[in-house]
Design a protein around this motif. Structure first.
Motif, PDB file in Angstrom:
ATOM      1  N   ILE A   1       0.825  -1.212   0.000  1.00 14.59           N
ATOM      2  CA  ILE A   1       0.000   0.000   0.000  1.00 14.59           C
ATOM      3  C   ILE A   1       0.857   1.259   0.000  1.00 14.59           C
ATOM      4  CG2 ILE A   1      -0.319   0.005   2.503  1.00 14.59           C
ATOM      5  CD1 ILE A   1      -3.156   1.132   1.980  1.00 14.59           C
ATOM      6  N   ASN A   2       1.988   1.265   0.700  1.00 11.28           N
ATOM      7  CA  ASN A   2       2.815   2.469   0.730  1.00 11.28           C
ATOM      8  C   ASN A   2       3.374   2.801  -0.651  1.00 11.28           C
ATOM      9  OD1 ASN A   2       4.448   0.115   1.153  1.00 11.28           O
ATOM     10  ND2 ASN A   2       6.164   1.454   1.621  1.00 11.28           N
ATOM     11  N   ILE A   3       3.694   1.794  -1.434  1.00 17.42           N
ATOM     12  CA  ILE A   3       4.180   2.019  -2.799  1.00 17.42           C
ATOM     13  C   ILE A   3       3.073   2.631  -3.646  1.00 17.42           C
ATOM     14  CG2 ILE A   3       4.960   0.854  -4.904  1.00 17.42           C
ATOM     15  CD1 ILE A   3       6.447  -1.119  -3.029  1.00 17.42           C
ATOM     16  N   LEU A   4       1.871   2.073  -3.539  1.00 13.58           N
ATOM     17  CA  LEU A   4       0.738   2.579  -4.300  1.00 13.58           C
ATOM     18  C   LEU A   4       0.402   4.027  -3.925  1.00 13.58           C
ATOM     19  CD1 LEU A   4      -1.483   1.887  -6.375  1.00 13.58           C
ATOM     20  CD2 LEU A   4      -2.914   1.230  -4.441  1.00 13.58           C
ATOM     21  N   VAL A   5       0.360   4.315  -2.638  1.00 10.13           N
ATOM     22  CA  VAL A   5       0.044   5.673  -2.185  1.00 10.13           C
ATOM     23  C   VAL A   5       1.102   6.650  -2.673  1.00 10.13           C
ATOM     24  CG1 VAL A   5      -0.186   7.158  -0.147  1.00 10.13           C
ATOM     25  CG2 VAL A   5      -1.342   4.945  -0.206  1.00 10.13           C
ATOM     26  N   ASN A   6       2.371   6.273  -2.593  1.00 12.74           N
ATOM     27  CA  ASN A   6       3.432   7.154  -3.077  1.00 12.74           C
ATOM     28  C   ASN A   6       3.309   7.402  -4.577  1.00 12.74           C
ATOM     29  OD1 ASN A   6       4.987   7.924  -0.781  1.00 12.74           O
ATOM     30  ND2 ASN A   6       5.755   5.841  -0.665  1.00 12.74           N
ATOM     31  N   GLU A   7       2.957   6.377  -5.344  1.00 16.17           N
ATOM     32  CA  GLU A   7       2.761   6.553  -6.790  1.00 16.17           C
ATOM     33  C   GLU A   7       1.618   7.530  -7.058  1.00 16.17           C
ATOM     34  OE1 GLU A   7       2.167   2.674  -8.450  1.00 16.17           O
ATOM     35  OE2 GLU A   7       4.292   2.151  -8.311  1.00 16.17           O
ATOM     36  N   TRP A   8       0.524   7.388  -6.329  1.00 12.93           N
ATOM     37  CA  TRP A   8      -0.616   8.288  -6.504  1.00 12.93           C
ATOM     38  C   TRP A   8      -0.223   9.722  -6.155  1.00 12.93           C
ATOM     39  CZ3 TRP A   8      -6.367   7.193  -6.112  1.00 12.93           C
ATOM     40  CH2 TRP A   8      -6.679   6.000  -6.760  1.00 12.93           C
ATOM     41  N   LEU A   9       0.486   9.886  -5.057  1.00 13.71           N
ATOM     42  CA  LEU A   9       0.898  11.231  -4.654  1.00 13.71           C
ATOM     43  C   LEU A   9       1.861  11.837  -5.668  1.00 13.71           C
ATOM     44  CD1 LEU A   9       1.311  10.706  -0.816  1.00 13.71           C
ATOM     45  CD2 LEU A   9      -0.497  11.980  -1.990  1.00 13.71           C
ATOM     46  N   ARG A  10       2.788  11.045  -6.181  1.00 12.12           N
ATOM     47  CA  ARG A  10       3.713  11.547  -7.204  1.00 12.12           C
ATOM     48  C   ARG A  10       2.957  11.988  -8.455  1.00 12.12           C
ATOM     49  NH1 ARG A  10       6.986   7.049  -5.423  1.00 12.12           N
ATOM     50  NH2 ARG A  10       8.651   7.892  -4.134  1.00 12.12           N
ATOM     51  N   SER A  11       1.928  11.244  -8.840  1.00  6.71           N
ATOM     52  CA  SER A  11       1.162  11.632 -10.030  1.00  6.71           C
ATOM     53  C   SER A  11       0.429  12.948  -9.782  1.00  6.71           C
ATOM     54  CB  SER A  11       0.181  10.525 -10.443  1.00  6.71           C
ATOM     55  OG  SER A  11      -0.893  10.422  -9.531  1.00  6.71           O
TER      56      SER A  11
END
Length: 68
Positions: free
Chosen positions: A47-57
């Motif tokens: 989940i932390n990887i996914l959240v970071n990807e969303w925030l980066r986008s």
């Protein structure tokens, strides 16, 4: 609790590390957490990887709007 403590053998600064970076925990609301957890499972990532990807986008989109 003792009335007095003996610190005569103590070492000042023993646990001080000036180069340490503190990472702040981020707490998601239950509905967001549930959604992101399910999506992370579907994609096979943590989940932390996914959240970071969303925030980066989102950061990228904000930067694009600012630069135009």
């Amino acid at each position: 609790m003792k009335a007095k403590y003996d610190f005569s053998q103590g070492e000042q600064g023993k646990f001080y590390h000036p180069d340490v970076v503190f990472e702040f925990p981020i707490y998601l609301e239950p509905d967001v957490n549930e959604f992101m957890t399910e999506l992370a499972k579907q994609q096979g990532v943590e989940i932390n990887i996914l959240v970071n990807e969303w925030l980066r986008s989102q950061i990228k989109k904000v930067d694009e709007v600012r630069s135009s």
